[in-house]
Design an enzyme around this catalytic site. Structure first.
Site, PDB file in Angstrom:
ATOM      1  N   ALA A 188      -2.949   3.685  -9.343  1.00 15.74           N
ATOM      2  CA  ALA A 188      -3.249   5.110  -9.564  1.00 15.74           C
ATOM      3  C   ALA A 188      -4.472   5.500  -8.760  1.00 15.74           C
ATOM      4  CB  ALA A 188      -3.523   5.361 -11.052  1.00 15.74           C
ATOM      5  N   TYR A 189      -4.655   6.801  -8.610  1.00 16.62           N
ATOM      6  CA  TYR A 189      -5.907   7.352  -8.056  1.00 16.62           C
ATOM      7  C   TYR A 189      -6.769   7.673  -9.261  1.00 16.62           C
ATOM      8  CZ  TYR A 189      -8.996   9.944  -4.960  1.00 16.62           C
ATOM      9  OH  TYR A 189     -10.096  10.361  -4.226  1.00 16.62           O
ATOM     10  N   THR A 190      -7.857   6.921  -9.469  1.00 14.18           N
ATOM     11  CA  THR A 190      -8.610   7.047 -10.724  1.00 14.18           C
ATOM     12  C   THR A 190     -10.042   7.575 -10.534  1.00 14.18           C
ATOM     13  OG1 THR A 190      -9.246   4.726 -10.549  1.00 14.18           O
ATOM     14  CG2 THR A 190      -7.329   5.229 -11.913  1.00 14.18           C
TER      15      THR A 190
ATOM     16  N   TYR B  53      -7.830  15.494 -10.910  1.00 14.29           N
ATOM     17  CA  TYR B  53      -7.267  14.225 -11.408  1.00 14.29           C
ATOM     18  C   TYR B  53      -6.333  14.494 -12.585  1.00 14.29           C
ATOM     19  CZ  TYR B  53      -7.236   9.952 -14.269  1.00 14.29           C
ATOM     20  OH  TYR B  53      -6.862   8.888 -15.065  1.00 14.29           O
TER      21      TYR B  53
ATOM     22  N   ASP C 218       0.870  -1.181   0.000  1.00 13.24           N
ATOM     23  CA  ASP C 218       0.000   0.000   0.000  1.00 13.24           C
ATOM     24  C   ASP C 218       0.902   1.225   0.000  1.00 13.24           C
ATOM     25  OD1 ASP C 218      -1.655   2.135   0.490  1.00 13.24           O
ATOM     26  OD2 ASP C 218      -2.853   1.091   2.009  1.00 13.24           O
TER      27      ASP C 218
END
Ligand SMILES: NC(=O)c1ccc[n+]([C@@H]2O[C@H](COP(=O)([O-])OP(=O)(O)OC[C@H]3O[C@@H](n4cnc5c(N)ncnc54)[C@H](OP(=O)(O)O)[C@@H]3O)[C@@H](O)[C@H]2O)c1
Length: 306
Positions: free
Chosen positions: A68-70, A134, A41
């Site tokens: 990724a942060y999606t 984003y 993590d």
């Protein structure tokens, strides 16, 4: 017999792009290690140290960053988390492969780095101009990586992904069409629908060509979300009317580019190939995965994807 080439795929158990990339590498004879959030993590203390030790132990030829942060709308309220996953993590990965030149880093970026004001496909020479948090975090990630000037780093911008595993726009639409006689879908955003398996095959071609730098890889052709939904419902023969609506009729927290079609000539120049037209890829995906009802959409998470 030549030793198998080794790849380590971050996000390789659950990520839409990462699972396809891991599968395609395995089919091509690579030895593939997958890392999920439970194994590594990035928010946890010493995550980078742990990854460095894994790289030293495994000595992979390829490190795929599918983590990724999606969540595009959620990013508006969580800019630090988006920045960390989409800028700080790839920056750290870039530094790791800088000191391990035999390991290639494959990182994905997004069509949402563009403003959408153009009306012809975006090339890798076009200026970025993200409209949302984003998109800004994706620009920051790719710029950090490219500024390292590495010969062992590939940044692949892609768009509008559909594929097996985690739910996606297509599975969401099919699910809604099965439950409703009509649905409203946005008709004033145009992009490049892309099959994750095609993205994975094309990315592998770039790796095999020993390419480095920035590339666009997306399904050939263009569509609005409404046209993509219509084609998906037609292929499954669902009796559901797809009604075009505007983005203003369907407000979202994050603004989206009205036009983000990707020109893939950078990919074509290096590989001599072209990604498949998206309708052909969509047909393959639907016949292979969604007709059996095997691809379960994650409605809550899907609502906040591209
Ligand atoms: N989806 C699209 O339409 C699209 C379009 C253009 C570009 N892209 C780009 O393509 C790439 C892949 O996107 P995707 O749609 O495949 O993403 P995704 O399905 O949302 O997968 C993201 C992966 O990142 C993992 N992850 C998230 N936070 C983590 C953390 N703190 N530590 C470790 N792992 C973490 C997730 O694990 P969990 O499953 O445990 O959360 C998941 O495996 C991204 O760079 C994205 O910007 C995607």
């Amino acid at each position: 017999m030549a030793a198998k080439r080794k790849a380590l795929v971050l996000g390789g158990f659950t990520g839409l792009a990462a699972t396809a990339q891991a599968n395609v590498l395995e089919e091509a004879g690579w030895e593939v290690g997958r890392l999920g959030r439970a194994d590594l993590d990035f928010q946890a203390a010493d995550a980078f140290g742990k990854l460095e030790r894994l790289l030293d132990a495994l000595e992979p030829d390829l490190l795929v960053n599918g983590a990724a942060y999606t969540q595009v709308d959620a990013a508006e309220d969580n800019p630090d988390a988006a920045d960390f996953l989409n800028r700080a993590v790839p920056t750290a990965l870039g530094r790791m492969v800088k000191s391990r030149p035999s390991c290639v880093l494959l990182h994905y970026s997004s069509d949402f780095v563009f403003s959408g004001k153009k009306r012809s496909p975006y090339t890798t020479d076009d200026l970025t101009g993200p409209l949302n948090v984003y998109g800004k975090s994706k620009v920051a990630g790719e710029e950090a990586l490219l500024s390292l000037g590495l010969y062992n780093c590939l940044v692949v911008r892609t768009a509008w992904l559909f594929g097996p595993g985690r739910g996606n726009f297509v599975t969401t639409v099919l699910d809604l069409c099965r439950k409703n006689s009509s649905i409203n879908v946005v008709h004033d955003q145009t992009g490049s629908p892309t099959y994750t398996e095609d993205l994975a095959h094309c990315s592998l071609k770039l790796v095999e060509a020993e390419a480095h730098g920035l590339f666009h890889v997306a399904g050939t052709g263009e569509a609005t979300w409404c046209e993509l939904a219509d084609e998906a419902a037609r292929l499954v023969k669902l009796e559901c009317a797809i009604r075009p609506v505007t983005s203003a009729d369907f407000p979202r927290k994050a603004a989206r580019p009205a036009y983000s079609v990707l020109d893939c000539s950078s990919f074509e120049r290096v590989t001599g190939g072209k990604p498949r037209p998206w309708p052909q890829a969509l047909r393959d995906y639907i016949y292979k995965y969604t007709m059996s009802g095997g691809d379960e959409p994650d409605m809550e998470r899907n609502a906040d994807r591209v």
